[in-house]
Design a protein around this motif. Sequence first.
Motif, short mmCIF file in Angstrom:
data_model
loop_
_atom_site.label_atom_id
_atom_site.label_comp_id
_atom_site.label_asym_id
_atom_site.label_seq_id
_atom_site.Cartn_x
_atom_site.Cartn_y
_atom_site.Cartn_z
N GLY A 149 0.98 -1.23 0.23
CA GLY A 149 -0.30 -0.04 -0.11
C GLY A 149 1.03 1.27 0.07
N PHE A 150 2.51 1.06 -0.11
CA PHE A 150 2.92 2.23 0.04
C PHE A 150 3.03 2.83 -1.69
CE2 PHE A 150 4.33 0.93 3.79
CZ PHE A 150 4.98 2.04 4.81
N THR A 151 2.86 4.20 -2.27
CA THR A 151 3.31 4.78 -2.93
C THR A 151 4.84 5.21 -3.04
OG1 THR A 151 1.37 5.88 -3.49
CG2 THR A 151 3.12 7.43 -4.44
N LEU A 152 5.69 4.29 -3.79
CA LEU A 152 6.99 4.06 -4.30
C LEU A 152 7.81 6.02 -5.00
CD1 LEU A 152 9.58 3.31 -3.05
CD2 LEU A 152 9.49 2.01 -5.29
N LEU A 153 8.02 6.33 -4.71
CA LEU A 153 8.16 7.96 -5.23
C LEU A 153 9.92 7.35 -6.04
CD1 LEU A 153 7.21 11.13 -3.65
CD2 LEU A 153 6.31 9.05 -5.16
N LYS A 154 10.77 7.65 -7.04
CA LYS A 154 12.07 7.16 -7.30
C LYS A 154 12.30 9.18 -8.78
CE LYS A 154 14.38 3.92 -8.55
NZ LYS A 154 14.68 2.53 -9.32
N ASN A 155 12.23 9.60 -7.86
CA ASN A 155 12.19 10.71 -8.72
C ASN A 155 11.30 11.42 -8.63
OD1 ASN A 155 15.89 10.66 -7.79
ND2 ASN A 155 15.82 9.61 -10.52
N GLU A 156 10.59 11.18 -8.41
CA GLU A 156 8.31 11.86 -8.71
C GLU A 156 8.65 12.83 -7.06
OE1 GLU A 156 6.60 8.36 -10.68
OE2 GLU A 156 8.13 7.72 -8.91
N GLU A 157 7.49 13.29 -7.74
CA GLU A 157 6.64 13.92 -6.08
C GLU A 157 5.03 14.26 -6.52
OE1 GLU A 157 6.78 18.11 -6.90
OE2 GLU A 157 7.52 17.95 -9.47
N ILE A 158 4.42 14.08 -5.39
CA ILE A 158 2.73 13.73 -5.69
C ILE A 158 2.12 15.24 -4.39
CG2 ILE A 158 3.25 11.97 -3.04
CD1 ILE A 158 0.72 9.94 -4.42
N PHE A 159 1.46 14.98 -5.36
CA PHE A 159 0.03 16.08 -4.48
C PHE A 159 -0.57 16.21 -2.96
CE2 PHE A 159 -2.57 19.49 -3.69
CZ PHE A 159 -2.48 19.77 -3.89
N GLY A 160 -0.54 15.70 -2.07
CA GLY A 160 -1.71 15.53 -1.31
C GLY A 160 -2.58 16.67 -0.66
N SER A 161 -4.16 16.75 0.16
CA SER A 161 -4.42 17.43 0.73
C SER A 161 -5.61 16.81 1.33
CB SER A 161 -5.43 18.23 0.18
OG SER A 161 -5.90 18.61 -0.96
N ASN A 162 -6.07 18.27 2.68
CA ASN A 162 -6.75 17.42 3.44
C ASN A 162 -7.81 18.66 3.94
OD1 ASN A 162 -5.47 19.20 5.67
ND2 ASN A 162 -4.94 17.44 6.33
N GLU A 163 -8.85 18.64 4.78
CA GLU A 163 -9.74 19.36 4.97
C GLU A 163 -8.63 21.03 4.88
OE1 GLU A 163 -12.26 19.51 8.65
OE2 GLU A 163 -12.03 17.00 7.66
N HIS A 164 -7.65 21.01 6.04
CA HIS A 164 -7.55 21.49 6.52
C HIS A 164 -5.54 22.24 5.17
CE1 HIS A 164 -9.39 21.06 9.51
NE2 HIS A 164 -9.48 20.12 10.02
N ASP A 174 17.94 6.66 -4.55
CA ASP A 174 18.92 6.40 -3.40
C ASP A 174 20.34 7.32 -3.77
OD1 ASP A 174 20.45 4.98 -1.20
OD2 ASP A 174 21.34 4.37 -2.73
N CYS A 175 21.38 8.04 -3.14
CA CYS A 175 22.77 8.88 -3.73
C CYS A 175 23.66 7.57 -3.98
CB CYS A 175 22.57 9.92 -2.85
SG CYS A 175 21.62 11.39 -3.54
N ILE A 176 23.50 6.75 -2.99
CA ILE A 176 24.41 6.25 -3.71
C ILE A 176 24.71 5.03 -4.63
CG2 ILE A 176 26.27 3.55 -1.57
CD1 ILE A 176 25.61 5.66 0.43
N LYS A 177 23.46 4.31 -4.22
CA LYS A 177 23.28 3.21 -5.51
C LYS A 177 22.27 3.40 -6.43
CE LYS A 177 25.29 0.05 -2.71
NZ LYS A 177 25.04 -2.18 -2.03
N GLY A 178 21.73 4.28 -6.76
CA GLY A 178 20.38 4.62 -7.58
C GLY A 178 20.45 6.04 -8.53
N SER A 179 20.68 6.63 -8.82
CA SER A 179 20.22 7.66 -10.19
C SER A 179 19.38 8.28 -9.54
CB SER A 179 20.11 7.21 -11.42
OG SER A 179 20.52 5.78 -11.99
N PRO A 180 19.89 9.09 -8.51
CA PRO A 180 18.81 10.95 -7.76
C PRO A 180 18.96 11.95 -8.89
CG PRO A 180 20.59 10.65 -6.99
CD PRO A 180 20.60 9.27 -7.73
N LYS A 181 17.84 12.74 -8.92
CA LYS A 181 17.43 13.91 -9.26
C LYS A 181 16.63 14.88 -8.39
CE LYS A 181 16.94 11.89 -14.11
NZ LYS A 181 15.82 11.56 -15.32
N PHE A 182 17.64 16.01 -8.03
CA PHE A 182 16.75 16.86 -7.37
C PHE A 182 16.06 18.05 -8.21
CE2 PHE A 182 20.70 14.88 -5.43
CZ PHE A 182 20.11 14.42 -4.55
N ASP A 183 15.70 17.81 -9.68
CA ASP A 183 14.74 19.08 -10.23
C ASP A 183 13.76 19.08 -10.00
OD1 ASP A 183 15.34 16.69 -11.54
OD2 ASP A 183 15.62 17.63 -14.15
#
Length: 288
Positions: A149-164, A174-183
Motif C-alpha cells: 500500500g505504499f506509493t514509491l517515489l523515484k525522482n517523483e513528486e506527489i500532491f495531497g491535501s485534507n480539509e485543512h 538513492d544517492c549511493i546506488k540509485g540515480s537521483p535527481k533533484f530538479d
Amino acid sequence: MYILYGIMITIALLLLYMVFIEPRRLKKKHYFIRKNKMQVLDISNAYDLYEENTNMIIAHISDTHFSRLYKPYRLNRVIRSIMQTSPDLIIFTGDLIDNYKKWPSSDTKRLIEKLKKMSAPMGKIAILGNHDYSGDGQYFVSEVLKESGFTLLKNEEIFGSNEHISINIAGVDDCIKGSPKFDFEATLAQWHLLLIHEPDSVQQVENLQNYDLILAGHSHGGQIRLPFVRYKHPGATTYKRGLYLFANKTLLSINNGLGMSVVPMRLGVPPEIIYYHLAKDEKIASKD
C-alpha cells in the motif's frame, strides 16, 4: 583477579544490553513544526495538548533492515504506536531489507502483512535506500512496498491535501546506488517535503528554500555511540542525527531508524519513530 572478573561481567552485560534490550526500546518523538522553523518544539511528553493547533500529523520511519536476524514481528510496536497516534500520512525513507541475496523468502508474506497494518487516511509514501539495492533487490523491495500500500517515489513528486492543508512531497532515488535527481519545481502547496535516504545528499539540493521539511534516514544515528568513538556512515558524515536548520526556512530531520546493519547491536541510539505535527497558520500557532 576480582577486577578482571568485574570487567568481564560488565562487558558481558553491556553486550547483552546492546543485542537484546536497546534494539527493542522504541523511542517515539513528536515535533510541533511551524512555518517559521526557528520555533520547532519537542512535544513528545505532551503532544495531545497540541491537537487543536495541528493541521496534519506525519509519521516518519526508516531503515528497518529486515533480515534473518530482524524479523517482521519487530514492526508490532510501530504498528501499535501508529494506531494510537493516528497520523494523517506515513513516510518511509528507505532500507526496507538489509540484503536481498540473504533474504529469507519465507518471511515475505509476513512482512507484507505487517506493512499493510500501518495505515493513514492520506496514504503511505516511500523511497529506496542503498541497502534496498543490495543483491539487486530494488525490484523486490519496490514490489513489496507497492503490494503493502505504499506509493514509491523515484525522482517523483506527489500532491495531497485534507480539509485543512495541502502538501507536495518529492522523493529522490538513492544517492549511493540509485540515480537521483533533484530538479523539482516549487508548487502552490502550503507545505513542501523532500524525501532523501542519505542526509548528506541535502548538499546537492539547489533550491533548499523551496522545502519546509526534508526527511532522511541512513545514519542510524551512529547505531553504536561510545564516548570517544563515532562511526560515520558514508552519506552521513556531515549530517548525522537529529535536526538541522537551513536559512530559518528548511528543516532537515534524520531518523535513527528501526533496524540495524553490519552488527545486530545498538548503544545510545534506540530505534525511533518520529511524528511531525504541522502547525496551523502562524497566528493560531503563536498563541502556544
